[in-house]
Each structure stands twice: as C-alpha cells, then as structure tokens.
Write a protein that holds these residues in place. Structure first.
Motif, mmCIF file in Angstrom:
data_model
loop_
_atom_site.group_PDB
_atom_site.id
_atom_site.type_symbol
_atom_site.label_atom_id
_atom_site.label_comp_id
_atom_site.label_asym_id
_atom_site.label_seq_id
_atom_site.Cartn_x
_atom_site.Cartn_y
_atom_site.Cartn_z
ATOM 1 N N THR A 1 9.409 -37.087 22.381
ATOM 2 C CA THR A 1 9.033 -36.162 21.702
ATOM 3 C C THR A 1 10.052 -35.312 21.028
ATOM 4 O O THR A 1 11.031 -35.063 21.099
ATOM 5 C CB THR A 1 8.543 -34.807 23.096
ATOM 6 N N ASP A 2 9.583 -34.728 19.917
ATOM 7 C CA ASP A 2 10.729 -33.977 18.879
ATOM 8 C C ASP A 2 10.671 -32.575 19.397
ATOM 9 O O ASP A 2 10.287 -32.171 20.478
ATOM 10 C CB ASP A 2 10.264 -33.929 17.554
ATOM 11 N N PRO A 3 11.722 -31.726 18.888
ATOM 12 C CA PRO A 3 12.292 -30.187 19.561
ATOM 13 C C PRO A 3 10.899 -29.524 19.174
ATOM 14 O O PRO A 3 11.211 -28.510 19.826
ATOM 15 C CB PRO A 3 13.477 -30.054 18.298
ATOM 16 N N ASN A 4 10.030 -29.691 18.657
ATOM 17 C CA ASN A 4 8.781 -28.868 18.270
ATOM 18 C C ASN A 4 7.700 -29.321 19.405
ATOM 19 O O ASN A 4 6.640 -28.643 19.237
ATOM 20 C CB ASN A 4 8.265 -28.775 17.041
ATOM 21 N N GLY A 5 7.965 -30.408 20.210
ATOM 22 C CA GLY A 5 6.790 -30.756 21.144
ATOM 23 C C GLY A 5 5.914 -31.794 20.349
ATOM 24 O O GLY A 5 4.753 -32.319 21.005
ATOM 25 N N THR B 1 1.901 -28.440 12.031
ATOM 26 C CA THR B 1 2.391 -26.746 11.799
ATOM 27 C C THR B 1 3.303 -26.684 13.193
ATOM 28 O O THR B 1 2.907 -27.087 14.082
ATOM 29 C CB THR B 1 1.182 -25.946 12.118
ATOM 30 N N VAL B 2 4.532 -26.418 12.785
ATOM 31 C CA VAL B 2 5.604 -26.279 13.761
ATOM 32 C C VAL B 2 6.157 -25.015 13.541
ATOM 33 O O VAL B 2 6.116 -24.377 12.717
ATOM 34 C CB VAL B 2 6.548 -27.588 14.034
ATOM 35 N N VAL B 3 7.084 -24.652 14.614
ATOM 36 C CA VAL B 3 7.959 -23.440 14.391
ATOM 37 C C VAL B 3 9.115 -23.848 13.686
ATOM 38 O O VAL B 3 9.475 -23.084 12.647
ATOM 39 C CB VAL B 3 8.243 -22.910 15.745
ATOM 40 N N ASP B 4 9.779 -24.905 13.882
ATOM 41 C CA ASP B 4 10.935 -25.265 13.223
ATOM 42 C C ASP B 4 10.832 -26.693 12.297
ATOM 43 O O ASP B 4 10.880 -27.586 12.859
ATOM 44 C CB ASP B 4 12.157 -25.193 14.214
ATOM 45 N N VAL B 5 10.542 -26.343 11.046
ATOM 46 C CA VAL B 5 10.392 -27.569 10.217
ATOM 47 C C VAL B 5 11.639 -28.567 10.086
ATOM 48 O O VAL B 5 11.401 -29.564 10.243
ATOM 49 C CB VAL B 5 9.882 -26.836 8.808
ATOM 50 N N LYS B 6 12.665 -27.841 10.123
ATOM 51 C CA LYS B 6 13.905 -28.674 9.825
ATOM 52 C C LYS B 6 14.222 -29.613 11.301
ATOM 53 O O LYS B 6 14.542 -30.604 10.909
ATOM 54 C CB LYS B 6 15.228 -27.819 9.489
ATOM 55 N N ALA B 7 14.054 -29.107 12.509
ATOM 56 C CA ALA B 7 14.259 -29.601 13.534
ATOM 57 C C ALA B 7 13.261 -31.137 13.624
ATOM 58 O O ALA B 7 13.690 -31.919 13.895
ATOM 59 C CB ALA B 7 13.838 -28.889 14.929
ATOM 60 N N SER B 8 11.975 -31.029 13.139
ATOM 61 C CA SER B 8 11.247 -32.144 13.356
ATOM 62 C C SER B 8 11.770 -32.836 12.353
ATOM 63 O O SER B 8 11.477 -34.229 12.317
ATOM 64 C CB SER B 8 9.673 -31.631 13.082
ATOM 65 N N SER B 9 11.912 -32.439 10.996
ATOM 66 C CA SER B 9 12.090 -33.312 10.061
ATOM 67 C C SER B 9 13.586 -34.088 10.159
ATOM 68 O O SER B 9 13.397 -35.387 10.016
ATOM 69 C CB SER B 9 12.559 -32.660 8.674
ATOM 70 N N VAL B 10 14.507 -33.657 10.803
ATOM 71 C CA VAL B 10 15.739 -34.197 11.170
ATOM 72 C C VAL B 10 15.471 -35.266 12.286
ATOM 73 O O VAL B 10 16.029 -36.314 12.340
ATOM 74 C CB VAL B 10 16.702 -33.237 11.562
ATOM 75 N N PHE B 11 14.623 -34.912 13.175
ATOM 76 C CA PHE B 11 14.305 -35.831 14.375
ATOM 77 C C PHE B 11 13.758 -37.120 13.654
ATOM 78 O O PHE B 11 14.296 -38.281 13.946
ATOM 79 C CB PHE B 11 13.368 -35.100 15.198
ATOM 80 N N LEU B 12 12.899 -37.128 12.811
ATOM 81 C CA LEU B 12 12.365 -38.205 12.286
ATOM 82 C C LEU B 12 12.976 -39.107 11.256
ATOM 83 O O LEU B 12 13.083 -40.253 11.141
ATOM 84 C CB LEU B 12 10.886 -37.935 11.604
ATOM 85 N N VAL B 13 13.953 -38.230 10.596
ATOM 86 C CA VAL B 13 15.093 -38.895 9.625
ATOM 87 C C VAL B 13 16.060 -39.757 10.540
ATOM 88 O O VAL B 13 16.290 -40.927 10.273
ATOM 89 C CB VAL B 13 15.610 -37.865 8.621
#
Length: 134
Positions: free
Chosen positions: A111-115, A11-23
């Motif tokens: 670490t991704d943008p959501n920590g 569970t994160v605040v910004d789904v897109k930010a974590s998704s983009v980081f992994l992609v």
C-alpha cells in the motif's frame, strides 16, 4: 472505436508520495507532471497511472474532494516470491502477505502512502484470465 492507450486516474492527497512510491518500488517513470498532476508509465504495462491531487479543478465538482478508495491496482508478474523479498528488502510494508487462492491466483499486496493498494499476482498454472495461453 479504436482505443490507442489507457490510463487509470486516482485522486490522492499527496501526488508526489504516490508517484515516488511507484518510481522507487515498482519501476515506473514519470512521463509528465504539473501542479497537482503526474502521469507515470512503464514500457511493459498496458496503461499509465495518473495521480490527481484532491480538490484539483479538472475533476468534476461533485468528485473533487473524494480520494480513491476501495481500489486495487493489480500487476501480473513472474517470480512473485522474489518480488516480495525485493520489496521487503527496500523497506516496503507487505500489507497482505503472500497467499494462494483456490482458483490458482498467487498474490501479495503493498500500500502506498495515500492508501492505494497494489497487488502483485502470479498464476499458479501460468495462465490467468487476462493472459491467454503462455
């Protein structure tokens, strides 16, 4: 019981930010998505990673406003130094520099943008606790 697939849901605040980081940085691809939800996969990973937006109604009410914390998602890789150099070259901050622990685990973390912390691991002797014999 026969398990046919597995996933970790964060569970994160910004789904897109974590998704983009992994992609962009760890080679995942989006398998499915909807408002407040994305599922990512890689052919060589034995689980999917799912991001859910904090507050989304599919979460139990008592957990809706909590975000993933204290979680480390670890991936065993080959060529650890090369991966660290590649990520640095892509502008990814290395949040725990390359190190080797006494039990033979070599690792670094980003670490991704959501920590969410991702740890890339390579075993000094080529065999880790979940790898079996090479």
């Amino acid at each position: 019981m026969k398990i046919t697939a597995s996933a970790i849901s964060l569970t994160v605040v910004d789904v897109k930010a974590s998704s983009v980081f992994l992609v962009e940085h760890l080679g995942f691809r989006e398998e499915m998505s909807a408002d407040g939800f994305v599922a990512l996969t890689r052919e060589d990973v034995g689980m999917n990673i799912v991001f859910l937006r904090r507050g989304i109604e599919v979460l139990p009410e008592a957990y809706r406003n909590q975000c993933a914390a204290g979680v480390i998602v670890a991936f065993v890789v080959r060529g650890l130094e090369g991966e660290e150099a590649r990520l640095r070259g892509e502008g990814v901050e290395i949040t725990l520099p390359l190190r080797e622990d006494p039990w033979g685990e070599r690792l670094f973390q980003v670490t991704d943008p959501n920590g969410i912390v991702y740890e890339l691991v390579e075993w000094a002797n080529g065999v880790g606790p979940t790898q079996g014999a090479a």
